[in-house]
Enzyme design. Structure first.
Site, PDB file in Angstrom:
ATOM      1  N   ARG A 157       0.770  -1.168  -0.149  1.00  0.00           N
ATOM      2  CA  ARG A 157       0.035  -0.005  -0.005  1.00  0.00           C
ATOM      3  C   ARG A 157       0.868   1.337   0.215  1.00  0.00           C
ATOM      4  O   ARG A 157       1.887   1.229   0.402  1.00  0.00           O
ATOM      5  CB  ARG A 157      -0.820  -0.044   1.231  1.00  0.00           C
ATOM      6  CG  ARG A 157      -1.770  -1.299   1.304  1.00  0.00           C
ATOM      7  CD  ARG A 157      -2.738  -1.062   2.607  1.00  0.00           C
ATOM      8  NE  ARG A 157      -3.501  -2.147   3.000  1.00  0.00           N
ATOM      9  CZ  ARG A 157      -3.018  -3.514   3.470  1.00  0.00           C
ATOM     10  NH1 ARG A 157      -2.011  -3.648   3.834  1.00  0.00           N
ATOM     11  NH2 ARG A 157      -3.964  -4.595   3.510  1.00  0.00           N
ATOM     12  N   LYS A 181      -2.278  -2.453   7.982  1.00  0.00           N
ATOM     13  CA  LYS A 181      -3.607  -1.885   8.983  1.00  0.00           C
ATOM     14  C   LYS A 181      -3.230  -2.152  10.104  1.00  0.00           C
ATOM     15  O   LYS A 181      -3.200  -3.439  10.758  1.00  0.00           O
ATOM     16  CB  LYS A 181      -4.801  -2.078   8.218  1.00  0.00           C
ATOM     17  CG  LYS A 181      -4.934  -1.552   6.914  1.00  0.00           C
ATOM     18  CD  LYS A 181      -6.424  -1.967   6.391  1.00  0.00           C
ATOM     19  CE  LYS A 181      -6.472  -1.208   4.844  1.00  0.00           C
ATOM     20  NZ  LYS A 181      -7.813  -1.508   4.521  1.00  0.00           N
ATOM     21  N   HIS A 253      -2.893   2.168  -5.768  1.00  0.00           N
ATOM     22  CA  HIS A 253      -3.515   0.857  -6.007  1.00  0.00           C
ATOM     23  C   HIS A 253      -3.618   0.163  -7.193  1.00  0.00           C
ATOM     24  O   HIS A 253      -3.840  -1.241  -7.192  1.00  0.00           O
ATOM     25  CB  HIS A 253      -4.953   1.133  -5.600  1.00  0.00           C
ATOM     26  CG  HIS A 253      -5.610   0.295  -4.302  1.00  0.00           C
ATOM     27  ND1 HIS A 253      -4.991   0.273  -3.290  1.00  0.00           N
ATOM     28  CD2 HIS A 253      -6.447  -0.601  -4.071  1.00  0.00           C
ATOM     29  CE1 HIS A 253      -5.466  -0.710  -2.191  1.00  0.00           C
ATOM     30  NE2 HIS A 253      -6.462  -1.016  -2.969  1.00  0.00           N
ATOM     31  N   HIS A 279      -3.780  -9.206   3.508  1.00  0.00           N
ATOM     32  CA  HIS A 279      -5.011  -9.341   3.714  1.00  0.00           C
ATOM     33  C   HIS A 279      -5.456 -10.367   5.036  1.00  0.00           C
ATOM     34  O   HIS A 279      -4.808 -11.138   5.091  1.00  0.00           O
ATOM     35  CB  HIS A 279      -5.748 -10.070   2.550  1.00  0.00           C
ATOM     36  CG  HIS A 279      -5.924  -8.930   1.386  1.00  0.00           C
ATOM     37  ND1 HIS A 279      -6.071  -9.229  -0.318  1.00  0.00           N
ATOM     38  CD2 HIS A 279      -5.833  -7.685   1.194  1.00  0.00           C
ATOM     39  CE1 HIS A 279      -6.040  -8.103  -0.654  1.00  0.00           C
ATOM     40  NE2 HIS A 279      -5.834  -7.052  -0.049  1.00  0.00           N
TER      41      HIS A 279
END
Length: 309
Positions: A157, A181, A253, A279
């Site tokens: 990212r 994240k 992205h 993910h």
């Protein structure tokens, strides 16, 4: 810690909102950007409650929540869904904390967002983009090429890429440590092109950029010797795409999508791609396995012995 605008609305509800945001940041370890997004959504929601003269959390009714959803009409469906997710999470938190006897948002559903195929670039377009980014003299092109190689070579990212420190990169081991994240850490491999580009940048460009600044461990620096921002990294990609005269829209992205799609097209296992992308759910990665009908028909025509008459 960065300052922020206090939540509006009736003070009892605003105080609960601040407690909820603190819960997200401390107990759930959500990123600053995610918490900031929730703050913006709750700001709109609490202003809506004040306009409806709802002064206490116990006074909120399902129709108040539903009317807020109606006020969001006209926004992008993804934005509506995110705003409603913030409202639902807030009310669930308040209910679970025993601050109210009912959850008025429990039966208010966000809109369903249709799955969309990610747009991947052709491999030749990726090569042209990286070449254009690294064209020219001076330290900036070396930095830009290294950044583009990292984005496409790792699927990082944009926040993960600009968040890299020098110590996060192991050129001898051809790997990089990314923080995703919630500051979740993962180690990803670096391809030969990325290793070469980073090495050239570290030796021939970063020292001159760093000499203009106060000193920072960040890998990617701007011309003032400070950490490269996400906005500046975005501009680097856009400028490279313009110089390469690409007809497709390119964003950070897009490179992440292309990384995943090209891996799967090359035969990579989807669980490996899931790990590389960071993910938490396999279902998020599975969108990359969708291919167009034309691709399916082409593969069928070439591979099945009875496809041709």
């Amino acid at each position: 810690m960065a300052s922020h605008t206090p939540l509006p609305g009736p003070k009892p509800i605003a105080r609960l909102g601040e407690q909820f945001l603190a819960h997200l940041a401390v107990e759930r370890s959500l990123s600053h950007n995610t918490v900031s997004s929730y703050r913006r959504d709750l700001t709109k929601y609490f202003s809506h409650l004040r306009a409806r003269e709802v002064m206490q959390i116990s006074d909120v009714r399902p129709e108040d929540v539903a009317s807020f959803a109606e006020c969001l009409e006209g926004m992008a469906r993804a934005s509506v869904a995110r705003s409603m997710a913030a409202v639902r999470s807030f009310h669930a938190f308040v209910f679970e904390e025993g601050r109210t006897g009912a959850n008025p948002a429990a039966d208010v559903r966000p809109p369903k967002i249709p799955s969309r195929l990610p747009k991947a670039m052709d491999i030749d377009d990726v090569a042209a983009l990286i070449a254009a980014g690294g064209a020219g003299e001076g330290p900036a092109p070396l930095r830009d090429r290294a950044l583009l190689e990292v984005l496409y070579g790792t699927g990082a990212r944009i926040s993960e890429a600009v968040g890299l420190s020098v110590d996060d990169v192991d050129l001898a081991g051809a790997s990089a440590r990314l923080f995703g994240k919630g500051r979740k850490e993962r180690v990803v491999p670096l391809g030969g092109y990325a290793v070469e580009a980073i090495d050239a940048y570290l030796v021939r460009a970063r020292p001159s950029l760093a000499s203009s600044g106060p000193g920072t461990p960040s890998l990617f620096l701007n011309t003032r010797g400070r950490p490269l921002s996400r906005q500046s990294a975005w501009a680097i990609i856009q400028n490279a795409a313009e110089r390469a005269k690409l007809s497709v829209h390119v964003s950070p992205h897009t490179l992440r999508h292309s990384f995943a799609t090209h891996l799967l097209q090359g035969g990579a296992d989807i669980r490996v791609v899931q790990e590389l992308l960071g993910h938490s759910s396999l279902s998020t990665t599975q969108i990359y396995t969708m291919v167009s009908r034309d691709t399916v028909r082409e593969v069928y025509s070439l591979a099945h012995p009875r496809a041709l008459s």
